[in-house]
Write a protein that holds these residues in place. Structure first.
Motif, short mmCIF file in Angstrom:
data_model
loop_
_atom_site.label_atom_id
_atom_site.label_comp_id
_atom_site.label_asym_id
_atom_site.label_seq_id
_atom_site.Cartn_x
_atom_site.Cartn_y
_atom_site.Cartn_z
N ALA A 169 13.51 6.49 -4.31
CA ALA A 169 13.49 7.95 -4.19
C ALA A 169 12.95 8.35 -2.83
O ALA A 169 12.29 7.55 -2.17
N PRO A 170 13.20 9.59 -2.42
CA PRO A 170 12.52 10.10 -1.23
C PRO A 170 11.02 10.12 -1.48
O PRO A 170 10.59 10.32 -2.63
N VAL A 171 10.23 9.95 -0.42
CA VAL A 171 8.78 9.80 -0.59
C VAL A 171 8.15 10.91 -1.44
O VAL A 171 7.45 10.63 -2.41
N GLU A 172 8.45 12.16 -1.07
CA GLU A 172 7.79 13.28 -1.77
C GLU A 172 8.16 13.26 -3.26
O GLU A 172 7.31 13.46 -4.12
N ASP A 211 0.83 -1.20 0.00
CA ASP A 211 0.00 0.00 0.00
C ASP A 211 0.87 1.25 0.00
O ASP A 211 1.54 1.57 0.97
N LEU A 212 0.85 1.98 -1.13
CA LEU A 212 1.66 3.19 -1.25
C LEU A 212 1.27 4.21 -0.19
O LEU A 212 2.11 4.96 0.29
N GLY A 213 0.01 4.23 0.18
CA GLY A 213 -0.46 5.18 1.18
C GLY A 213 0.17 4.92 2.53
O GLY A 213 0.65 5.82 3.20
N VAL A 214 0.18 3.65 2.94
CA VAL A 214 0.75 3.26 4.23
C VAL A 214 2.23 3.64 4.28
O VAL A 214 2.71 4.24 5.24
N VAL A 215 2.94 3.31 3.22
CA VAL A 215 4.38 3.56 3.18
C VAL A 215 4.68 5.05 3.26
O VAL A 215 5.56 5.48 4.00
N SER A 216 3.90 5.85 2.54
CA SER A 216 4.24 7.28 2.51
C SER A 216 3.92 7.96 3.83
O SER A 216 4.43 9.03 4.11
N GLN A 217 3.10 7.33 4.66
CA GLN A 217 2.79 7.96 5.94
C GLN A 217 3.94 7.88 6.92
O GLN A 217 4.09 8.71 7.79
N VAL A 218 4.75 6.82 6.80
CA VAL A 218 5.76 6.58 7.82
C VAL A 218 7.19 6.79 7.29
O VAL A 218 8.08 7.14 8.05
N CYS A 219 7.40 6.57 5.99
CA CYS A 219 8.78 6.46 5.50
C CYS A 219 9.36 7.75 4.92
O CYS A 219 8.64 8.63 4.47
N ASP A 220 10.70 7.83 4.93
CA ASP A 220 11.41 8.93 4.29
C ASP A 220 11.73 8.58 2.84
O ASP A 220 11.66 9.40 1.95
N ARG A 221 12.11 7.32 2.65
CA ARG A 221 12.59 6.89 1.34
C ARG A 221 11.80 5.65 0.94
O ARG A 221 11.43 4.84 1.80
N GLY A 233 18.83 11.94 -10.37
CA GLY A 233 18.66 13.17 -9.62
C GLY A 233 19.06 12.90 -8.19
O GLY A 233 19.54 11.82 -7.88
N ARG A 234 18.87 13.88 -7.33
CA ARG A 234 19.29 13.69 -5.95
C ARG A 234 18.57 12.52 -5.30
O ARG A 234 17.35 12.53 -5.20
N ASP A 235 19.30 11.53 -4.88
CA ASP A 235 18.75 10.37 -4.18
C ASP A 235 17.67 9.65 -4.97
O ASP A 235 16.87 8.94 -4.41
N HIS A 236 17.60 9.92 -6.24
CA HIS A 236 16.52 9.33 -7.04
C HIS A 236 17.14 8.45 -8.11
O HIS A 236 17.92 8.93 -8.92
N SER A 237 16.83 7.17 -8.08
CA SER A 237 17.35 6.32 -9.16
C SER A 237 16.23 5.48 -9.73
O SER A 237 15.23 5.18 -9.07
N VAL A 238 16.40 5.10 -10.97
CA VAL A 238 15.35 4.37 -11.67
C VAL A 238 16.00 3.36 -12.61
O VAL A 238 17.08 3.59 -13.13
#
Lengths: 349, 334
Positions: free
Chosen positions: B232-235, B209-219, B304-309
């Motif tokens: 990537a960072p959550v935001e 659940d993307l919602g659950v993860v974004s509530q608690v995590c930084d990355r 990009g910064r801390d972002h890899s794909v």
């Protein structure tokens, strides 16, 4: 609503538990005093947590169980007695979809055969017509004819749920009750089935009851939504409006608790405690032990489901007062939390 | 120093079928990392393999580094000191993870005795403190209760108390709220975030659940068919998802408010691990796939910064990274 296809009036269902040789059985009120209706070409969503009575309501509406109180009418006539020939016949007009498609399918029958079974039982048309109908529906749910010869274990979860849906539609029902139809599916597959359900509902003009614990999915498919708590409807309204401006404290907490992708924790309404045991319901409003806005009246007096205007009904003593809800146009998410996160940590300290 | 943990080229095969294709992940002290993916993407297997919890028929290779020591080379006797001590794990279904025959005090006490060397009254006092910490009301009395006397949410709290008993540096929570109701889920996530802040431990949250993860995590790391496809960072991930699969996942989620839109479902299904397509595993379901996608396997590369794909067609994919990825794949195959 005069055009309603299915109408339930004050239905209730209770079960007896732990009957001993001595003493009385304890009674669980799974559903109490539920009134609702659904029309053709309309989807009614029912949301609630486990034990809220949403599945029992679904089974009552389908006539799979008879209510202990109240009455249900379908297409202007009361539901026939369970097991009677009329009841068997009525099965073609109302169908159900469950959460787990693998459990709902017969593992030993090829797909086409089990899809044809409802038609065989109700002797609809000749064999040729039945087979045409089956392949017609397989295509309607986006499956190829090759699937018809396969067995359930050879299909993926999403394909199985499509088969279940196709089989439910094979007798051209007027009413479809879906009980958590996408909860067992992965997100990307869930979206496929949700789209399919909305499309078919609109295309065939079905009356649909969509039961789920997932607020986002319910809103996506429903026209109207009823929120259940401990066997009762606590709020009902238009789908878009309901979650944007929830009036009942429980609905507000539900909306607030639903995780939104891309947002952090914080500023949420954190409900304390857990839903009470249906066998041991609190007095007055069933929600009052967890409600931070509760006043003395909530403990003693059960609120009635009252019209609030705009198709909204809510069962809360405080919901009518303008200062509490109506004057506040801000969406629930940015609302000042009733019971902020810190409240939960008080217990910890 | 509280150690950071690094997974390097972690691969797992069952009966010759590779289910994990070289996972590289690093979790620093006090960090919260989310691992998202659908069933079969390998998110749970990654951590079960890292902690040596897979059955013997699983072939695990690569490195799991904790303070310059490779957990995969460690004998079981040493590993038991780390599992439950330095690294704790909690699972989706608390009822099957707890022993129904033992009181909660015994089960928490076991960790306390094993990893902290406590005994007698000290165990009782510490177990009570832990139950208080995770928000079990009336902790003193509830110490002697059995798991069936608790609700699902409370059992998950007990599991968290057990995990915290060893004062871990890292807590791996595998779908900790999936079996719970929404309002209880909110309570448990809140508790995890709170204890993570208070104890300073690192947290890995595995969820579909993307919602659950974004509530608690930084990355967040997104997994697909045994590979990390985006990190990537959550935001950043929610504002600019770069991998078509991440974009698809977000399009599949219905919104709870605002105008209703048709869900953009990802067509097809997750490929079976035993018959992965050549090239990018997502290519057959991808709307942007080009010829090269069916031939080359992309590897994670920074955009990009801390972002890899890991995508060949996603913007700004340096070609050097592709060459590197192919070399690396060959090395792994060899």
């Amino acid at each position: 609503m005069s055009a309603s296809l299915l109408h339930a009036r004050n239905i209730a269902r209770s079960y007896e538990l732990n009957r001993h040789i001595w003493g009385n059985a304890s009674v669980v009120h799974a559903v109490s005093d539920v009134t609702l209706s659904v029309g053709r070409n309309e989807t009614l969503g029912i949301v609630g947590e486990s034990g809220s009575g949403k599945s029992t309501t679904g089974r009552l509406l389908l006539g799979l169980e008879s209510p202990t109180r109240g009455s249900i009418s379908f297409d202007g006539r009361p539901l026939p007695v369970i097991g009677s020939p009329e009841w068997r016949k009525s099965r073609t007009r109302m169908q159900m979809i469950y959460q787990d498609p693998l459990a709902a399918l017969d593992r030993r029958l090829p797909i086409a055969k089990q899809m044809r079974e409802p038609l065989d039982i109700h002797q609809a048309g000749n064999l040729q017509e039945r087979e045409t109908r089956v392949s017609e529906l397989l295509r309607a749910v986006g499956l190829s004819d090759a699937v018809a010869r396969r067995y359930p274990h050879e299909l993926s979860g999403g394909q199985r749920q499509r088969v279940v849906l196709a089989r439910a539609l094979v007798t051209r029902p007027d009413l479809l009750v879906c009980d958590e139809p996408v909860s067992a599916l992965d997100v990307s597959i869930q979206a496929q089935v949700v789209n399919l359900l909305s499309d078919l509902q609109a295309e065939l003009g079905l009356a649909m009851i969509f039961i789920s614990h997932d607020l986002r999915v319910v809103r996506q498919v429903s026209h109207r939504i009823a929120v259940m708590y401990l066997g009762r409807i606590v709020e009902e309204g238009e789908a878009d409006d309901l979650f944007a401006r929830p009036a009942h404290p429980y609905t507000r907490a539900l909306v607030s608790a639903a995780p939104v992708p891309g947002t952090k924790l914080g500023g949420r309404i954190m409900l304390r405690g857990e839903p009470p045991n249906p066998a041991n319901q609190p007095s007055g409003c069933a929600f009052h032990p967890r409600c931070s806005a509760a006043v003395a009246r909530c403990k003693s007096e059960m609120p009635a489901l009252a019209e609030l205007g705009g198709g909204r009904k809510v069962s809360c003593h405080l919901a009518g007062s303008p200062s509490e809800n109506q004057a506040d146009p801000s969406p629930a998410r940015t609302r000042v939390p009733l019971n902020p996160v810190e409240a939960a940590s008080e217990d910890v300290a | 120093m509280r150690g950071s943990i690094t997974l390097e080229e972690l691969t797992v095969s069952f009966n010759g079928v590779r289910v994990l294709h070289g996972i590289d992940l690093a979790i620093g002290p006090g960090e919260t990392l989310g691992l998202v993916g659908e069933s079969g993407s390998g998110k749970s297997v990654t951590w079960l393999a890292a902690l040596g919890l897979l059955p013997p028929k699983a072939k695990v290779s690569g490195r799991v580094m904790l303070n310059d020591r490779n957990l995969l080379d460690m004998p079981d006797s040493k590993l038991t000191g780390i599992r439950g001590g330095r690294i704790a794990m909690i699972f989706q279904d608390p009822v099957s993870a707890l022993n129904p025959m033992l009181t909660v005090k015994r089960q928490i006490g076991e960790t306390l005795a094993l990893h902290r060397g406590l005994s007698g009254a000290a165990i009782k006092a510490e177990a009570k403190r832990l139950l208080d910490l995770v928000g079990i009301p009336d902790a003193e009395r509830r110490l002697n209760a059995y798991p069936h006397e608790f609700s699902g949410g409370q059992n998950q709290r007990v599991m968290i108390a057990m995990a915290l008993a060893g004062q871990p540096d890292l807590l791996v929570a595998d779908e900790p709220t999936t079996a719970l109701d929404v309002t209880i889920q909110a309570q448990i996530l809140d508790l995890l975030a709170l204890t993570q802040r208070e104890t300073g431990m690192a947290l890995v949250l595995i969820s579909h659940d993307l919602g659950v993860v974004s509530q608690v995590c930084d990355r967040v790391a997104v997994m697909y068919a045994g590979r990390i496809v985006e990190e990537a960072p959550v935001e950043r991930l929610f504002e600019h998802p770069a991998h078509p699969y991440s974009q698809g996942l977000m399009g599949s989620l219905p919104a709870i408010d605002g105008p209703r839109r048709r869900l953009t479902a990802i067509g097809g299904t997750v490929p079976d691990a035993s018959s992965l397509p050549a090239g990018c595993s997502f290519a057959p379901r991808c709307a942007f796939a080009e010829t090269q996608c069916h031939e080359q396997i992309p590897l994670l590369a920074g955009i990009g910064r801390d972002h890899s794909v890991a995508c060949l067609v996603s913007e700004a994919q340096p070609s050097a990274a592709i060459r590197y990825s192919r070399q690396k794949e060959q090395r792994i195959e060899a």
